[in-house]
Design a protein around this motif. Structure first.
Motif, PDB file in Angstrom:
ATOM      1  N   PHE A   1      14.811   9.433   2.238  1.00  0.00           N
ATOM      2  CA  PHE A   1      15.550   9.749   1.022  1.00  0.00           C
ATOM      3  C   PHE A   1      15.778  11.243   0.817  1.00  0.00           C
ATOM      4  CE2 PHE A   1      13.471   5.646  -0.447  1.00  0.00           C
ATOM      5  CZ  PHE A   1      14.596   4.888  -0.158  1.00  0.00           C
ATOM      6  N   GLU A   2      14.942  12.075   1.439  1.00  0.00           N
ATOM      7  CA  GLU A   2      15.076  13.529   1.241  1.00  0.00           C
ATOM      8  C   GLU A   2      15.890  14.185   2.340  1.00  0.00           C
ATOM      9  OE1 GLU A   2      14.649  17.159  -0.664  1.00  0.00           O
ATOM     10  OE2 GLU A   2      14.211  15.129  -1.367  1.00  0.00           O
ATOM     11  N   GLU A   3      15.605  13.831   3.586  1.00  0.00           N
ATOM     12  CA  GLU A   3      16.221  14.522   4.723  1.00  0.00           C
ATOM     13  C   GLU A   3      17.223  13.665   5.488  1.00  0.00           C
ATOM     14  OE1 GLU A   3      12.874  15.652   7.019  1.00  0.00           O
ATOM     15  OE2 GLU A   3      11.855  16.585   5.324  1.00  0.00           O
ATOM     16  N   GLY A   4      17.284  12.367   5.167  1.00  0.00           N
ATOM     17  CA  GLY A   4      18.206  11.494   5.894  1.00  0.00           C
ATOM     18  C   GLY A   4      17.765  11.204   7.303  1.00  0.00           C
ATOM     19  N   VAL A   5      16.461  11.195   7.528  1.00  0.00           N
ATOM     20  CA  VAL A   5      15.912  10.946   8.864  1.00  0.00           C
ATOM     21  C   VAL A   5      14.755   9.961   8.736  1.00  0.00           C
ATOM     22  CG1 VAL A   5      14.703  11.937  10.843  1.00  0.00           C
ATOM     23  CG2 VAL A   5      16.560  13.206   9.757  1.00  0.00           C
ATOM     24  N   LEU A   6      14.699   8.988   9.626  1.00  0.00           N
ATOM     25  CA  LEU A   6      13.577   8.058   9.675  1.00  0.00           C
ATOM     26  C   LEU A   6      12.789   8.309  10.949  1.00  0.00           C
ATOM     27  CD1 LEU A   6      11.938   5.546   8.772  1.00  0.00           C
ATOM     28  CD2 LEU A   6      13.573   4.163  10.090  1.00  0.00           C
ATOM     29  N   GLU A   7      11.494   8.527  10.790  1.00  0.00           N
ATOM     30  CA  GLU A   7      10.614   8.692  11.941  1.00  0.00           C
ATOM     31  C   GLU A   7       9.916   7.372  12.214  1.00  0.00           C
ATOM     32  OE1 GLU A   7       6.780  11.347  13.459  1.00  0.00           O
ATOM     33  OE2 GLU A   7       7.849  11.881  11.623  1.00  0.00           O
ATOM     34  N   ARG A   8       9.871   6.996  13.513  1.00  0.00           N
ATOM     35  CA  ARG A   8       9.202   5.757  13.907  1.00  0.00           C
ATOM     36  C   ARG A   8       7.914   6.102  14.645  1.00  0.00           C
ATOM     37  NH1 ARG A   8      14.170   2.544  16.663  1.00  0.00           N
ATOM     38  NH2 ARG A   8      14.540   4.605  17.558  1.00  0.00           N
ATOM     39  N   PRO A   9       6.797   6.211  13.927  1.00  0.00           N
ATOM     40  CA  PRO A   9       5.522   6.539  14.572  1.00  0.00           C
ATOM     41  C   PRO A   9       5.185   5.509  15.645  1.00  0.00           C
ATOM     42  CG  PRO A   9       5.333   6.673  12.190  1.00  0.00           C
ATOM     43  CD  PRO A   9       6.654   6.042  12.482  1.00  0.00           C
ATOM     44  N   GLY A  10       4.714   5.983  16.769  1.00  0.00           N
ATOM     45  CA  GLY A  10       4.352   5.087  17.862  1.00  0.00           C
ATOM     46  C   GLY A  10       5.439   4.958  18.902  1.00  0.00           C
TER      47      GLY A  10
ATOM     48  N   ASP B   1       0.846  -1.194   0.000  1.00  0.00           N
ATOM     49  CA  ASP B   1       0.000   0.000   0.000  1.00  0.00           C
ATOM     50  C   ASP B   1       0.888   1.252   0.000  1.00  0.00           C
ATOM     51  OD1 ASP B   1      -1.726   2.111   0.591  1.00  0.00           O
ATOM     52  OD2 ASP B   1      -2.990   0.883   1.853  1.00  0.00           O
ATOM     53  N   PRO B   2       0.644   2.208  -0.909  1.00  0.00           N
ATOM     54  CA  PRO B   2       1.464   3.424  -0.957  1.00  0.00           C
ATOM     55  C   PRO B   2       1.492   4.184   0.363  1.00  0.00           C
ATOM     56  CG  PRO B   2       0.126   3.257  -2.934  1.00  0.00           C
ATOM     57  CD  PRO B   2      -0.329   2.155  -2.018  1.00  0.00           C
ATOM     58  N   ALA B   3       0.430   4.094   1.160  1.00  0.00           N
ATOM     59  CA  ALA B   3       0.395   4.811   2.444  1.00  0.00           C
ATOM     60  C   ALA B   3       1.506   4.354   3.376  1.00  0.00           C
ATOM     61  CB  ALA B   3      -0.972   4.626   3.108  1.00  0.00           C
ATOM     62  N   ALA B   4       1.924   3.089   3.236  1.00  0.00           N
ATOM     63  CA  ALA B   4       2.988   2.573   4.101  1.00  0.00           C
ATOM     64  C   ALA B   4       4.329   3.213   3.795  1.00  0.00           C
ATOM     65  CB  ALA B   4       3.092   1.051   3.946  1.00  0.00           C
ATOM     66  N   HIS B   5       4.445   3.803   2.605  1.00  0.00           N
ATOM     67  CA  HIS B   5       5.736   4.307   2.161  1.00  0.00           C
ATOM     68  C   HIS B   5       5.956   5.787   2.460  1.00  0.00           C
ATOM     69  CE1 HIS B   5       5.477   0.812  -0.921  1.00  0.00           C
ATOM     70  NE2 HIS B   5       6.059   0.423   0.199  1.00  0.00           N
ATOM     71  N   ASN B   6       5.031   6.408   3.179  1.00  0.00           N
ATOM     72  CA  ASN B   6       5.227   7.822   3.530  1.00  0.00           C
ATOM     73  C   ASN B   6       6.512   8.031   4.318  1.00  0.00           C
ATOM     74  OD1 ASN B   6       2.854   8.657   2.282  1.00  0.00           O
ATOM     75  ND2 ASN B   6       1.619   8.349   4.118  1.00  0.00           N
ATOM     76  N   VAL B   7       6.878   7.049   5.139  1.00  0.00           N
ATOM     77  CA  VAL B   7       8.082   7.185   5.968  1.00  0.00           C
ATOM     78  C   VAL B   7       9.351   7.240   5.115  1.00  0.00           C
ATOM     79  CG1 VAL B   7       7.070   6.100   7.996  1.00  0.00           C
ATOM     80  CG2 VAL B   7       8.212   4.686   6.292  1.00  0.00           C
ATOM     81  N   LEU B   8       9.269   6.747   3.872  1.00  0.00           N
ATOM     82  CA  LEU B   8      10.454   6.745   3.017  1.00  0.00           C
ATOM     83  C   LEU B   8      10.810   8.136   2.504  1.00  0.00           C
ATOM     84  CD1 LEU B   8       9.784   3.532   0.899  1.00  0.00           C
ATOM     85  CD2 LEU B   8      11.516   3.823   2.684  1.00  0.00           C
ATOM     86  N   LEU B   9       9.826   9.034   2.470  1.00  0.00           N
ATOM     87  CA  LEU B   9      10.085  10.377   1.939  1.00  0.00           C
ATOM     88  C   LEU B   9      11.183  11.084   2.724  1.00  0.00           C
ATOM     89  CD1 LEU B   9       6.416  11.536   1.239  1.00  0.00           C
ATOM     90  CD2 LEU B   9       8.224  11.227  -0.471  1.00  0.00           C
ATOM     91  N   SER B  10      11.066  11.066   4.045  1.00  0.00           N
ATOM     92  CA  SER B  10      12.080  11.751   4.858  1.00  0.00           C
ATOM     93  C   SER B  10      13.408  11.002   4.858  1.00  0.00           C
ATOM     94  CB  SER B  10      11.574  11.932   6.301  1.00  0.00           C
ATOM     95  OG  SER B  10      11.345  10.679   6.911  1.00  0.00           O
TER      96      SER B  10
END
Length: 344
Positions: A187-196, A176-185
């Motif tokens: 590849f763009e900002e070099g930061v991974l956010e872990r919701p939850g 599902d494309p919604a799962a891939h929102n975390v990939l934006l940051s």
């Protein structure tokens, strides 16, 4: 046409040995390594894999394969995520794993499907750990305090970005494309956010050696989701198509013990059917057909090369391709067989 020297079959850069014992020995070592990795995952260990254990066995290198590998490794050196796109059965996954292994960094594998969500990528809470603290302030008085601590388990993307691994995300477009929102940051900002996840370590700085290789079938395949443009703009897309006849012969020969003439017959038939049919007739189909012909023709007895008759070829290729039209009715199977007969 390349000269004879350039057409020599290679497996991971070495000439294929005729000895089946050597092939079986290499395969056994890799199976043992994979089994050990599976046990580690069951015990909650890291999904990181040694690069040497992920290279497909066998993996054939010809000029065509090497050219694609060099494109992929070049983009990885330029710190660009790679999206390999092409028809099923054309060797995208093998190419991705081989390129990942060449980096010499740990490899993390992820297979996409409808069940993959954000938590499946970055991790989630896996229950809590409850324990008691006992304080005895006054003799004979025992104060008990129950403490519950949440346990967080990282998943493939989190592990890969922290360890500087190469993430191989197979069947990327099936998620599902919604799962891939975390990939934006990532590849763009070099930061991974872990919701939850709570606290200062909710975000992770991406390791400078982290790289990603994604594979997807062409858009017209069933079960493929159209991904968001904002994410696709951050990928480099490399189209992978079926290889030339020479390379397909080398690939089939690496998987099946048949004579060169027999393999040429299988590949020639596969390529002819590919041109005639709307269904996918990939290199994987050629390998499967060759395995079937090695068993059914002559029932395993020694046979002169090039001894396949048309009926045997028709029977084997009908069996190989029939699952692609399963559920369409018996009439379509008869039509499939007729088309194969006409093509052969």
């Amino acid at each position: 046409m390349a000269d004879d020297a350039s057409r020599k079959r290679k497996v991971r850069g070495k000439k294929i040995r005729a000895s089946r014992e050597q092939k079986e020995g290499r395969r056994a070592k890799k199976e043992l390594a994979r089994s050990a990795a599976s046990v580690g995952e069951l015990n909650g260990d890291s999904p990181l894999a040694d690069p040497e254990t992920v290279v497909p066995e066998p993996f054939v290198e010809t000029d065509a394969v090497r050219t694609l590998q060099e494109r992929i490794t070049g983009w990885l050196e330029a710190d660009q995520p790679i999206h390999l796109i092409g028809p099923t059965g054309c060797g995208k996954t093998a190419l991705a794993l081989s390129a990942a292994a060449e980096r010499g960094r740990p490899v993390v594998w992820l297979n996409g499907d409808e069940a993959v969500d954000t938590a499946a990528l970055v991790g989630s809470h896996a229950g809590g750990e409850r324990y008691e603290e006992h304080d005895q302030y006054v003799g004979g008085v025992d104060k008990k305090t129950q403490i519950v601590r949440e346990r967080w388990v990282d998943n493939p993307l989190s592990v890969a970005v922290q360890e500087g691994a190469t993430l191989v995300y197979n069947e990327f477009s099936r998620s599902d494309p919604a799962a891939h929102n975390v990939l934006l940051s990532v590849f763009e900002e070099g930061v991974l956010e872990r919701p939850g996840k709570r606290g200062e370590d909710r975000t992770i700085d991406v390791h400078p050696e982290f790289r990603a290789i994604l594979t997807s079938n062409d858009a017209e395949y069933a079960g493929v989701h159209e991904q968001q443009d904002a994410l696709l703009d951050r990928f480099v897309g490399v189209h992978v198509d079926y290889y030339d006849a020479e390379t397909e012969r080398e690939i089939v020969a690496a998987h099946v013990d048949l004579s060169a003439d027999d393999i040429a017959t299988v590949v020639e038939t596969t390529r002819a059917l590919r041109d005639e049919f709307e269904i996918v007739v990939g290199t994987r189909a050629a390998i499967t057909a060759a395995k079937g012909l090695a068993v059914f023709d002559g029932q395993g007895e020694p046979r002169e090369a090039g001894g396949f008759d048309d009926e045997t070829l028709t029977n084997v290729f009908t069996d190989v391709l029939a699952p692609k039209i399963a559920g369409d009715g018996e009439g379509n199977i008869d039509e499939l067989r007729t088309q194969i007969v006409e093509t052969i």
